[in-house]
Design a protein around this motif. Sequence first.
Motif, short mmCIF file in Angstrom:
data_model
loop_
_atom_site.label_atom_id
_atom_site.label_comp_id
_atom_site.label_asym_id
_atom_site.label_seq_id
_atom_site.Cartn_x
_atom_site.Cartn_y
_atom_site.Cartn_z
N LEU A 123 5.31 5.64 -3.52
CA LEU A 123 4.56 4.88 -4.60
C LEU A 123 5.19 5.12 -5.81
CD1 LEU A 123 1.20 5.93 -3.14
CD2 LEU A 123 1.74 3.75 -3.51
N PHE A 152 -0.57 -1.60 -5.76
CA PHE A 152 -1.70 -0.90 -5.57
C PHE A 152 -2.47 -0.56 -7.07
CE2 PHE A 152 -2.19 -0.12 -1.06
CZ PHE A 152 -0.74 0.02 -0.71
N PHE A 201 -7.66 4.57 -4.22
CA PHE A 201 -7.07 3.28 -4.24
C PHE A 201 -7.69 2.03 -3.77
CE2 PHE A 201 -2.55 4.55 -5.04
CZ PHE A 201 -2.69 5.92 -5.00
N GLY A 202 -6.99 0.66 -4.29
CA GLY A 202 -7.59 -0.51 -3.77
C GLY A 202 -6.72 -0.81 -2.61
N THR A 203 -6.95 -1.93 -1.76
CA THR A 203 -6.52 -2.27 -0.65
C THR A 203 -4.83 -2.73 -0.93
OG1 THR A 203 -7.40 -4.34 -0.73
CG2 THR A 203 -8.47 -3.11 0.42
N GLY A 204 -4.47 -2.97 -1.98
CA GLY A 204 -2.90 -3.37 -2.42
C GLY A 204 -3.18 -4.98 -2.42
N TYR A 234 -2.16 12.87 -0.10
CA TYR A 234 -2.83 11.50 0.29
C TYR A 234 -2.07 11.02 1.76
CZ TYR A 234 -4.25 10.94 -4.69
OH TYR A 234 -4.81 11.28 -5.75
N GLN A 246 -1.52 7.58 4.36
CA GLN A 246 -1.50 6.13 4.48
C GLN A 246 -1.20 5.61 5.79
OE1 GLN A 246 1.67 3.88 2.16
NE2 GLN A 246 0.40 2.10 1.99
N GLN A 279 -1.88 0.17 5.76
CA GLN A 279 -3.38 0.35 5.08
C GLN A 279 -3.29 0.81 3.80
OE1 GLN A 279 -6.36 1.91 7.70
NE2 GLN A 279 -5.49 0.89 9.46
N LYS A 280 -4.34 1.09 3.04
CA LYS A 280 -4.12 1.72 1.83
C LYS A 280 -4.14 3.12 1.90
CE LYS A 280 -9.42 2.28 1.33
NZ LYS A 280 -10.57 1.83 0.11
N VAL A 281 -3.91 3.62 0.60
CA VAL A 281 -3.64 5.09 0.56
C VAL A 281 -4.95 5.68 0.45
CG1 VAL A 281 -2.61 6.73 -0.82
CG2 VAL A 281 -1.45 4.63 -0.72
#
Lengths: 111, 114
Positions: free
Chosen positions: A43, A88, A101-104, B35, B37, B41-43
């Motif tokens: 990220l 994200f 976090f959001g789903t992206g 974290y 993932q 999917q989301k983090v």
Amino acid sequence: ELKVEQNPLFLSMQEGKNYTIYCNYSTTSDRLYWYRQDPGKSLESLFVLLSNGAVKQEGRLMASLDTKARLSTLHITAAVHDLSATYFCAAAAGGNEKLTFGTGTRLTIIP
Amino acid sequence: EPEVTQTPSHQVTQMGQEVILRCVPISNHLYFYWYRQILGQKVEFLVSFYNNEISEKSEIFDDQFSVERPDGSNFTLKIRSTKLEDSAMYFCASSGGSGFYEQYFGPGTRLTVT
């Protein structure tokens, strides 16, 4: 519990067009983050928004925060292929605490 | 430019085995995070660590998980008995430096449990 929703989940745009990704969060948040993720990669931090009305810009990307509406937007101007990635948003409350976090949004820029 | 590093980049293990994922946060940072993932999917937040103790953990971070800062540079995540559903990318992050709230993520460790 803080919840973060993004839309759209998928976005296919033509080069040169403008578009906006939306990020809503459910409860009071002190900070809003935007990250970029390329496939199989980590990220990359794009923006950290700390206050109501905050606006930050980097190149073709501009992020804003409206804490009253609990909404952040990521605006893409004159999209180019290099911007293809998953974006994200993430929200945090309190001190240096966890990011939710959001789903992206998977963004694909097509010629 | 300082960065968060993680090793290994990919770990394959059998169900029930213990794994240790390692991270070296940015040197002047004070807050450390794990974290994960799951593919596509989301983090998801696992745990945060400050002043040599856990400051917050999620429901995912059950008794099978532990974290440690064994020295002044490393930050580790241990999974005692891996399950198939632990297969994911695990990211370490750190914050608390000059960009105080900004969380910098490492490249991740892909954990595959077979």
